[in-house]
Design a protein around this motif. Structure first.
Motif, PDB file in Angstrom:
ATOM      1  N   VAL A   1       0.836  -1.207   0.000  1.00 54.77           N
ATOM      2  CA  VAL A   1       0.000   0.000   0.000  1.00 54.77           C
ATOM      3  C   VAL A   1       0.868   1.252   0.000  1.00 54.77           C
ATOM      4  O   VAL A   1       0.639   2.203  -0.768  1.00 54.77           O
ATOM      5  N   ILE A   2       1.890   1.273   0.850  1.00 56.53           N
ATOM      6  CA  ILE A   2       2.762   2.449   0.955  1.00 56.53           C
ATOM      7  C   ILE A   2       3.482   2.715  -0.356  1.00 56.53           C
ATOM      8  O   ILE A   2       3.493   3.852  -0.865  1.00 56.53           O
ATOM      9  N   PHE A   3       4.081   1.682  -0.944  1.00 57.63           N
ATOM     10  CA  PHE A   3       4.842   1.874  -2.176  1.00 57.63           C
ATOM     11  C   PHE A   3       3.940   2.194  -3.364  1.00 57.63           C
ATOM     12  O   PHE A   3       4.346   2.916  -4.275  1.00 57.63           O
ATOM     13  N   SER A   4       2.714   1.665  -3.365  1.00 69.18           N
ATOM     14  CA  SER A   4       1.796   1.977  -4.462  1.00 69.18           C
ATOM     15  C   SER A   4       1.324   3.424  -4.394  1.00 69.18           C
ATOM     16  O   SER A   4       1.045   4.046  -5.422  1.00 69.18           O
ATOM     17  N   LEU A   5       1.239   3.966  -3.171  1.00 72.54           N
ATOM     18  CA  LEU A   5       0.842   5.364  -3.021  1.00 72.54           C
ATOM     19  C   LEU A   5       1.976   6.319  -3.377  1.00 72.54           C
ATOM     20  O   LEU A   5       1.732   7.428  -3.876  1.00 72.54           O
ATOM     21  N   THR A   6       3.207   5.910  -3.106  1.00 71.17           N
ATOM     22  CA  THR A   6       4.348   6.782  -3.398  1.00 71.17           C
ATOM     23  C   THR A   6       4.813   6.683  -4.844  1.00 71.17           C
ATOM     24  O   THR A   6       5.444   7.604  -5.352  1.00 71.17           O
TER      25      THR A   6
ATOM     26  N   PRO B   1       3.183   5.122  -8.587  1.00 69.32           N
ATOM     27  CA  PRO B   1       2.132   4.373  -9.296  1.00 69.32           C
ATOM     28  C   PRO B   1       2.667   3.203 -10.123  1.00 69.32           C
ATOM     29  O   PRO B   1       1.912   2.306 -10.488  1.00 69.32           O
ATOM     30  N   ARG B   2       3.967   3.189 -10.402  1.00 62.55           N
ATOM     31  CA  ARG B   2       4.539   2.092 -11.187  1.00 62.55           C
ATOM     32  C   ARG B   2       4.683   0.808 -10.382  1.00 62.55           C
ATOM     33  O   ARG B   2       4.881  -0.270 -10.959  1.00 62.55           O
ATOM     34  N   PHE B   3       4.568   0.914  -9.065  1.00 61.86           N
ATOM     35  CA  PHE B   3       4.843  -0.239  -8.223  1.00 61.86           C
ATOM     36  C   PHE B   3       3.884  -1.390  -8.503  1.00 61.86           C
ATOM     37  O   PHE B   3       4.293  -2.548  -8.561  1.00 61.86           O
ATOM     38  N   LEU B   4       2.591  -1.103  -8.656  1.00 62.14           N
ATOM     39  CA  LEU B   4       1.598  -2.147  -8.853  1.00 62.14           C
ATOM     40  C   LEU B   4       1.415  -2.544 -10.312  1.00 62.14           C
ATOM     41  O   LEU B   4       0.521  -3.338 -10.625  1.00 62.14           O
ATOM     42  N   ALA B   5       2.239  -2.009 -11.191  1.00 60.31           N
ATOM     43  CA  ALA B   5       2.174  -2.415 -12.596  1.00 60.31           C
ATOM     44  C   ALA B   5       2.525  -3.899 -12.714  1.00 60.31           C
ATOM     45  O   ALA B   5       3.392  -4.407 -11.992  1.00 60.31           O
ATOM     46  N   THR B   6       1.834  -4.599 -13.603  1.00 57.42           N
ATOM     47  CA  THR B   6       2.073  -6.037 -13.758  1.00 57.42           C
ATOM     48  C   THR B   6       3.528  -6.335 -14.090  1.00 57.42           C
ATOM     49  O   THR B   6       4.088  -7.342 -13.643  1.00 57.42           O
ATOM     50  N   HIS B   7       4.158  -5.451 -14.860  1.00 58.40           N
ATOM     51  CA  HIS B   7       5.562  -5.651 -15.214  1.00 58.40           C
ATOM     52  C   HIS B   7       6.438  -5.620 -13.975  1.00 58.40           C
ATOM     53  O   HIS B   7       7.340  -6.459 -13.813  1.00 58.40           O
ATOM     54  N   ASN B   8       6.172  -4.676 -13.068  1.00 58.08           N
ATOM     55  CA  ASN B   8       6.996  -4.559 -11.868  1.00 58.08           C
ATOM     56  C   ASN B   8       6.752  -5.721 -10.912  1.00 58.08           C
ATOM     57  O   ASN B   8       7.694  -6.244 -10.303  1.00 58.08           O
ATOM     58  N   ILE B   9       5.505  -6.152 -10.775  1.00 56.67           N
ATOM     59  CA  ILE B   9       5.216  -7.303  -9.913  1.00 56.67           C
ATOM     60  C   ILE B   9       5.892  -8.559 -10.459  1.00 56.67           C
ATOM     61  O   ILE B   9       6.406  -9.387  -9.696  1.00 56.67           O
TER      62      ILE B   9
ATOM     63  N   VAL C   1       9.726  -7.030  -2.099  1.00 54.05           N
ATOM     64  CA  VAL C   1       8.904  -5.821  -2.225  1.00 54.05           C
ATOM     65  C   VAL C   1       9.630  -4.623  -1.634  1.00 54.05           C
ATOM     66  O   VAL C   1       9.627  -3.521  -2.211  1.00 54.05           O
ATOM     67  N   LEU C   2      10.261  -4.818  -0.484  1.00 57.48           N
ATOM     68  CA  LEU C   2      10.967  -3.718   0.189  1.00 57.48           C
ATOM     69  C   LEU C   2      12.099  -3.193  -0.685  1.00 57.48           C
ATOM     70  O   LEU C   2      12.223  -1.977  -0.893  1.00 57.48           O
ATOM     71  N   ARG C   3      12.915  -4.087  -1.200  1.00 61.08           N
ATOM     72  CA  ARG C   3      14.044  -3.649  -2.029  1.00 61.08           C
ATOM     73  C   ARG C   3      13.556  -3.001  -3.330  1.00 61.08           C
ATOM     74  O   ARG C   3      14.102  -1.997  -3.778  1.00 61.08           O
TER      75      ARG C   3
ATOM     76  N   THR D   1      14.038   0.904  -4.275  1.00 62.24           N
ATOM     77  CA  THR D   1      14.776   1.191  -5.504  1.00 62.24           C
ATOM     78  C   THR D   1      13.988   2.150  -6.390  1.00 62.24           C
ATOM     79  O   THR D   1      14.548   3.100  -6.962  1.00 62.24           O
ATOM     80  N   LEU D   2      12.670   1.905  -6.521  1.00 60.88           N
ATOM     81  CA  LEU D   2      11.832   2.806  -7.308  1.00 60.88           C
ATOM     82  C   LEU D   2      11.812   4.217  -6.707  1.00 60.88           C
ATOM     83  O   LEU D   2      11.681   5.201  -7.431  1.00 60.88           O
TER      84      LEU D   2
END
Length: 328
Positions: free
Chosen positions: A36-41, A43-51, A291-293, A297-298
């Motif tokens: 939740v935190i990284f997706s709010l900071t 928007p690329r975090f929850l992209a399928t490519h990044n997951i 996820v943390l790393r 990094t992002l």
């Protein structure tokens, strides 16, 4: 006189309390919070490519953490996990580059990794040596042996079979590797062994109180041996996954794998004192580290700060486990 019927809300609350009380509940909440935190900071975090990238990056440590979980459940610890895995990559790569059959080469490498686990288990269960000392000694031996075998340098391994685990396929919008599938299958198989077989129950009993386990007729030494044997086999499979991830055999690779695997296991809720925890938490712990790393990094955070945050998480997890043990 018949007992009054249990109401539906009471039943649901009981189920909820049971779920919350499981060792993996806390790590799961931490994983969700980080997402939740990284997706709010960003928007690329929850992209399928990044997951997809996070899952692929978790493969090696996630697989090594399976063997580490087995060892820690018996109140031991394995400091040679990374060195055994690298041994598998060096042997398989050397044999293939010399012209040997790739399938037999990989099978031989997995066998040698299994023998390394067998040797550790023999010293620990047979001579009753501390796991920390035994695996530390094996780490030193393998570190020198790897440099001798590879003649001090890394070399490429360009073989279709050894690199097959790195091949990708699409699943919906995600791009996964066959290595991810193998890792998840290993989790399912070992989870079944731990939770649905007599062997698994004996592993937990051995880690919880080896003397009590021995008095009730459990062959403690034999179970310790089997745990390290299975762990060595899993490290050999991880070597195959590592060659698919990076088609390069490097004696200096995975130098932090022992600490990273322990981190995944501890953050996942498995007690360093043995007898408590499981593979579901370990998988969540490995994902937390990934996820943390990835999220840091992002965000452009220096890798040194990433290591610092990961270290803090480990200390907090161990402290909470110690408080929980004292309360019980």
């Amino acid at each position: 006189m018949s007992a009054p019927p249990v109401s539906a809300p009471a039943t649901r609350s009981g189920i909820a309390l049971k779920i919350i009380g499981t060792p993996s509940a806390g790590p799961l909440l931490v994983l969700i919070a980080f997402c939740v935190i990284f997706s709010l900071t960003n928007p690329r975090f929850l992209a399928t490519h990044n997951i997809s990238i996070i899952l692929q990056q978790t493969v090696i440590i996630g697989t090594l953490a399976i063997g580490q979980t087995l060892v820690i459940l018996t109140a031991g610890i394995d400091l040679a996990v990374g060195a055994i895995c690298v041994l598998g990559t060096i042997l398989a790569g050397k044999l293939v580059n010399l012209g040997y059959d790739p399938v037999l080469s990989m099978a031989f490498a997995v066998l040698v990794c299994t023998i390394a686990g067998f040797a550790a288990g023999g010293l620990i269960s047979g001579l009753r040596l501390p796991p920390f000392i035994v695996t530390l000694g094996i780490l030193g031996i393998l570190t020198a042996a790897l440099r001798l075998i590879s003649q001090g340098g890394a070399f490429p391994v360009r073989d279709a079979f050894l690199g097959w685990t790195g091949n990708t396929f699409k699943l919906g919008g995600f791009v996964l590797t066959f290595g991810v599938v193998i890792m998840l299958l290993l989790y399912v198989v070992v989870w079944y062994l731990l939770n649905e077989t007599k062997w698994g129950r004996h592993v937990y009993a051995t880690g919880n109180n080896p003397e009590a386990a021995r008095l009730v007729g459990i062959p403690v030494r034999r179970h310790l041996m089997s745990v390290y044997l299975l762990a060595g086999f899993i490290y050999g499979i991880a070597a195959w996954l590592a060659l698919g991830r990076i088609p390069n055999a490097d004696p200096n690779a995975l130098q932090t794998a022992n600490l990273d695997s322990i981190t995944a296991v501890v953050i996942g809720g498995t007690s360093l004192f043995g007898g408590r925890g499981g593979l579901v938490g370990t998988l969540i712990g490995a994902l937390i580290v990934g996820v943390l790393r990835n999220g840091l990094t992002l965000a452009g955070i220096d890798p040194l700060w990433q290591d610092l945050v990961t270290g803090v998480l480990v200390i907090v997890a161990v402290a909470l486990d110690q408080l929980s043990r004292r309360r019980r």
